[in-house]
Design a protein around this motif. Structure first.
Motif, PDB file in Angstrom:
ATOM      1  N   LEU A 131       1.261  -1.154   0.211  1.00  0.00           N
ATOM      2  CA  LEU A 131       0.356  -0.546  -0.178  1.00  0.00           C
ATOM      3  C   LEU A 131       0.840   1.349  -0.202  1.00  0.00           C
ATOM      4  CD1 LEU A 131      -2.757  -0.722   2.425  1.00  0.00           C
ATOM      5  CD2 LEU A 131      -3.264  -0.548   0.164  1.00  0.00           C
ATOM      6  N   MET A 132       1.656   1.276   0.852  1.00  0.00           N
ATOM      7  CA  MET A 132       2.494   2.306   0.684  1.00  0.00           C
ATOM      8  C   MET A 132       3.634   2.597  -0.171  1.00  0.00           C
ATOM      9  SD  MET A 132       4.531   2.879   4.292  1.00  0.00           S
ATOM     10  CE  MET A 132       5.171   1.176   4.438  1.00  0.00           C
ATOM     11  N   ASN A 133       4.264   1.473  -1.203  1.00  0.00           N
ATOM     12  CA  ASN A 133       4.637   1.612  -2.392  1.00  0.00           C
ATOM     13  C   ASN A 133       3.458   2.004  -3.275  1.00  0.00           C
ATOM     14  OD1 ASN A 133       6.831   0.384  -1.376  1.00  0.00           O
ATOM     15  ND2 ASN A 133       6.979  -1.380  -2.000  1.00  0.00           N
ATOM     16  N   LEU A 134       2.503   1.633  -3.252  1.00  0.00           N
ATOM     17  CA  LEU A 134       0.837   1.952  -3.880  1.00  0.00           C
ATOM     18  C   LEU A 134       0.782   3.438  -4.171  1.00  0.00           C
ATOM     19  CD1 LEU A 134      -1.042   0.331  -5.892  1.00  0.00           C
ATOM     20  CD2 LEU A 134      -2.658   0.371  -3.852  1.00  0.00           C
ATOM     21  N   MET A 135       1.518   4.494  -3.460  1.00  0.00           N
ATOM     22  CA  MET A 135       1.042   5.712  -3.774  1.00  0.00           C
ATOM     23  C   MET A 135       2.275   6.252  -4.600  1.00  0.00           C
ATOM     24  SD  MET A 135      -0.649   5.955  -0.891  1.00  0.00           S
ATOM     25  CE  MET A 135      -0.666   8.207  -0.677  1.00  0.00           C
ATOM     26  N   ASP A 136       3.253   5.740  -4.938  1.00  0.00           N
ATOM     27  CA  ASP A 136       3.947   6.588  -5.751  1.00  0.00           C
ATOM     28  C   ASP A 136       3.409   6.251  -7.225  1.00  0.00           C
ATOM     29  OD1 ASP A 136       6.938   7.108  -6.710  1.00  0.00           O
ATOM     30  OD2 ASP A 136       7.615   4.471  -6.217  1.00  0.00           O
ATOM     31  N   LEU A 137       2.282   5.697  -7.428  1.00  0.00           N
ATOM     32  CA  LEU A 137       1.299   5.259  -8.093  1.00  0.00           C
ATOM     33  C   LEU A 137       0.495   6.575  -8.713  1.00  0.00           C
ATOM     34  CD1 LEU A 137       0.603   1.377  -9.316  1.00  0.00           C
ATOM     35  CD2 LEU A 137       2.365   3.117 -10.280  1.00  0.00           C
ATOM     36  N   VAL A 138       0.414   7.292  -7.724  1.00  0.00           N
ATOM     37  CA  VAL A 138      -0.654   8.272  -7.114  1.00  0.00           C
ATOM     38  C   VAL A 138       0.044   9.817  -8.515  1.00  0.00           C
ATOM     39  CG1 VAL A 138      -2.284  10.642  -6.549  1.00  0.00           C
ATOM     40  CG2 VAL A 138      -1.726   7.852  -5.341  1.00  0.00           C
ATOM     41  N   PHE A 274       4.595  -0.191 -15.169  1.00  0.00           N
ATOM     42  CA  PHE A 274       5.839  -1.190 -14.714  1.00  0.00           C
ATOM     43  C   PHE A 274       6.043  -0.958 -13.458  1.00  0.00           C
ATOM     44  CE2 PHE A 274      10.675  -1.380 -14.148  1.00  0.00           C
ATOM     45  CZ  PHE A 274      10.597  -2.501 -14.731  1.00  0.00           C
ATOM     46  N   HIS A 275       6.040   0.365 -12.885  1.00  0.00           N
ATOM     47  CA  HIS A 275       6.094  -0.409 -11.614  1.00  0.00           C
ATOM     48  C   HIS A 275       5.126  -0.689 -10.912  1.00  0.00           C
ATOM     49  CE1 HIS A 275       8.547   2.692  -9.300  1.00  0.00           C
ATOM     50  NE2 HIS A 275       7.952   2.919  -8.129  1.00  0.00           N
ATOM     51  N   ILE A 276       3.547  -1.242 -11.160  1.00  0.00           N
ATOM     52  CA  ILE A 276       2.942  -1.834 -10.701  1.00  0.00           C
ATOM     53  C   ILE A 276       3.479  -3.081  -9.953  1.00  0.00           C
ATOM     54  CG2 ILE A 276       0.876  -2.839 -10.717  1.00  0.00           C
ATOM     55  CD1 ILE A 276      -0.176  -1.180 -12.797  1.00  0.00           C
ATOM     56  N   LEU A 277       4.266  -3.477 -11.170  1.00  0.00           N
ATOM     57  CA  LEU A 277       5.171  -4.963 -11.273  1.00  0.00           C
ATOM     58  C   LEU A 277       6.454  -5.010  -9.936  1.00  0.00           C
ATOM     59  CD1 LEU A 277       5.114  -7.424 -12.411  1.00  0.00           C
ATOM     60  CD2 LEU A 277       7.204  -7.031 -13.627  1.00  0.00           C
ATOM     61  N   VAL A 278       6.852  -3.638  -9.871  1.00  0.00           N
ATOM     62  CA  VAL A 278       7.938  -3.528  -8.850  1.00  0.00           C
ATOM     63  C   VAL A 278       7.807  -3.431  -7.644  1.00  0.00           C
ATOM     64  CG1 VAL A 278       9.933  -1.941  -8.644  1.00  0.00           C
ATOM     65  CG2 VAL A 278       9.258  -1.627 -10.614  1.00  0.00           C
ATOM     66  N   ILE A 279       6.630  -2.126  -7.661  1.00  0.00           N
ATOM     67  CA  ILE A 279       5.708  -2.383  -6.092  1.00  0.00           C
ATOM     68  C   ILE A 279       5.877  -3.660  -5.396  1.00  0.00           C
ATOM     69  CG2 ILE A 279       5.605   0.318  -6.480  1.00  0.00           C
ATOM     70  CD1 ILE A 279       2.549  -0.585  -6.885  1.00  0.00           C
ATOM     71  N   THR A 280       4.912  -4.596  -6.724  1.00  0.00           N
ATOM     72  CA  THR A 280       4.426  -5.434  -6.527  1.00  0.00           C
ATOM     73  C   THR A 280       5.592  -6.580  -5.219  1.00  0.00           C
ATOM     74  OG1 THR A 280       2.626  -5.645  -7.490  1.00  0.00           O
ATOM     75  CG2 THR A 280       3.169  -7.784  -6.460  1.00  0.00           C
ATOM     76  N   ILE A 281       6.174  -6.453  -6.708  1.00  0.00           N
ATOM     77  CA  ILE A 281       7.657  -7.348  -6.324  1.00  0.00           C
ATOM     78  C   ILE A 281       8.857  -6.858  -4.859  1.00  0.00           C
ATOM     79  CG2 ILE A 281       9.302  -7.719  -7.095  1.00  0.00           C
ATOM     80  CD1 ILE A 281       9.180  -8.279  -9.884  1.00  0.00           C
ATOM     81  N   GLN A 282       8.998  -5.880  -4.610  1.00  0.00           N
ATOM     82  CA  GLN A 282       9.359  -4.877  -3.526  1.00  0.00           C
ATOM     83  C   GLN A 282       8.893  -5.899  -2.508  1.00  0.00           C
ATOM     84  OE1 GLN A 282      12.449  -4.511  -3.341  1.00  0.00           O
ATOM     85  NE2 GLN A 282      12.690  -4.599  -5.940  1.00  0.00           N
TER      86      GLN A 282
END
Lengths: 304, 156
Positions: A131-138, A274-282
């Motif tokens: 969820l915290m990574n997901l904020m990156d997509l905003v 691409f970042h959706i992948l990154v945040i999930t993987i991280q």
């Protein structure tokens, strides 16, 4: 861009500064020229002020978003857990159970000891960090501008992705580290833990040789031990920081004309996908490594 | 980029959420999931058992059916046998009866024949004598010719 006549450098710097609330010492000269008459807790107006606050400084945005997202996670899962039935699961319950099942299988695959904390910790880490990574997509300017408008302060620092703050990632990593040491000592005793630090990897079995090997072992093992939380925290931070940096760089292009703006829109979309992948993987990597470290803390090395 | 109090704040937050998840979320969800797993396992087991029962019942029914069929066949066969036996018996009885009646009739006929012959025999001698008297014109001494008459009568 956030406001009028900003240079790209200033824009980037503005975006990389947290909303810092900390203690300024007496006699400190602030950015606007005023002198602080006595020690005071206040919001930093510039990056320099924030760094001059030293250790006694809280990043309100990092902590705030962390708490908000963690609360969303907790309440959402808690409500579902309360209403959950063993019968036919409904949509949300199926979704939650899917995640829980996934975490449970992953944790059971690496962690084979009896510990009630590891699996829930894995779930918390995975969902919370995600969820915290997901904020990156905003889009990078939405929330900071909204915050600036609400507070009435155009220069308000506001970073919405807690995991791009090393304090957040290292905070979690050091908590994991503390738990590691706690479980190590609980499982093997203080002596066992010390033995693990001093009698590996070199061990001859003869005391007069071991005496010379112990310092070498201790240095090696301590470095290995300490590098675990540091790498754990910095890995997440580095990935998220780099990702956000690219979003910021793309966002600069929006201010450079219509053609570049459209190009930037396409780029931002591509990078976000691409970042959706990154945040999930991280999030997943953080969880798996935590579980692995917990398993190492519980391993008694009887096979050595 | 500064390391500061936020780190400790984040640690406390992290620990709090982990503990909350550990106490309030994880056990509840996992127990529900385990309960469902057991339910499903039990359901499957029951279904399997029911299938087996059905199979057994079918086998039993088939066995009963064949048994009943063979029993019915035996019964019909027995009945047939019995019927033919009765017919045979009746036939034999009827034959015997017929034989008996025939014998009786034969005996009656024989008796009547011999009676008629006896009568005839008696009358023949008288008739013969009368005839002879007529032919000879003289009386025939019955006593003299008795032997010849008897012989005649015996020849009849």
């Amino acid at each position: 861009m956030a406001s009028e006549n900003l240079t790209p450098t200033a824009y980037i710097q503005h975006h990389l500064q947290n909303l810092a609330y900390g203690k300024l010492p007496a006699g400190y000269e602030r950015a606007d020229g005023t002198i602080v008459s006595q020690d005071m807790w206040t919001l930093a107006h510039t990056s320099k002020e924030a760094s001059d606050m030293g250790f006694w400084c809280l990043h309100l945005d990092t902590l705030g978003w962390g708490i908000v997202l963690g609360t969303i996670f907790s309440l959402f899962f808690w409500r579902t857990a309360k209403k959950a039935t063993a019968g036919k699961p409904t949509g949300i319950q199926s979704f939650i159970e899917l995640i829980v099942e996934f975490i449970d299988t992953t944790v059971k695959g690496t962690f084979h000891h009896a510990n009630k904390m590891v699996a829930p910790m894995g779930l918390t880490i995975f969902v919370w960090v995600f969820l915290m990574n997901l904020m990156d997509l905003v889009p990078v300017d939405w929330l900071p501008i909204a915050a600036a408008k609400i507070s009435g302060n155009d220069h308000l620092f506001f970073k919405v992705v807690p995991t791009t703050d090393p304090n957040a990632t290292l905070g979690m990593a050091f908590t994991v580290f503390a738990l590691m040491i706690f479980f190590s000592i609980q499982k093997k005793g203080a002596i066992g833990f010390l033995k693990e630090l001093t009698l590996h990897p070199f061990h001859s079995g003869k005391i007069y040789i071991d005496i010379f090997l112990i310092p070498i072992n201790f240095v090696l093992e301590t470095i290995a031990l300490v590098s675990k939380p540091v790498s754990l925290g910095l890995r997440l931070f580095g990935n998220m920081y780099a990702g956000e940096m690219i979003f910021i760089l793309i966002a600069i292009m929006f201010g450079a004309g219509a053609i570049l703006g459209i190009f930037a829109g396409a780029l931002q979309w591509g990078w976000a996908v691409f970042h959706i992948l990154v945040i999930t993987i991280q999030a997943f990597v953080f969880m798996v490594l935590t579980t692995v470290y917990m398993a190492m803390a519980h391993d008694t090395h009887e096979d050595h | 980029m500064n390391i500061n109090l936020t780190l400790i704040g984040q640690s406390i937050t992290f620990l709090f959420f982990v503990l909350f998840c550990m106490k309030a979320v994880w056990p509840a969800l996992l127990s529900v999931m385990q309960a469902r797993e057991q339910k499903i396992a039990k359901g499957l087991e029951n279904a399997e058992k029911a299938d087996k029962d059905l199979e057994l019942a079918k086998q039993e029914a088939g066995k009963k059916l064949t048994e009943a069929k063979s029993q019915a066949a035996t019964l019909v066969e027995q009945a047939n046998k019995r019927a033919s036996q009765i017919v045979d018996e009746a036939k034999a009885q009827a034959q015997m009866e017929a034989e008996r009646i025939k014998t009786a009739a034969q005996a009656e006929v024989d008796r009547q024949v011999s009676q008629a012959r006896e009568e005839l025999r008696g009358q023949v001698s008288a008739l013969a004598i009368a005839g002879a008297e007529k032919i000879l014109g003289a009386s025939v001494d019955a006593n003299v010719h008795n032997a010849m008459l008897d012989k005649l009568a015996a020849e009849l």
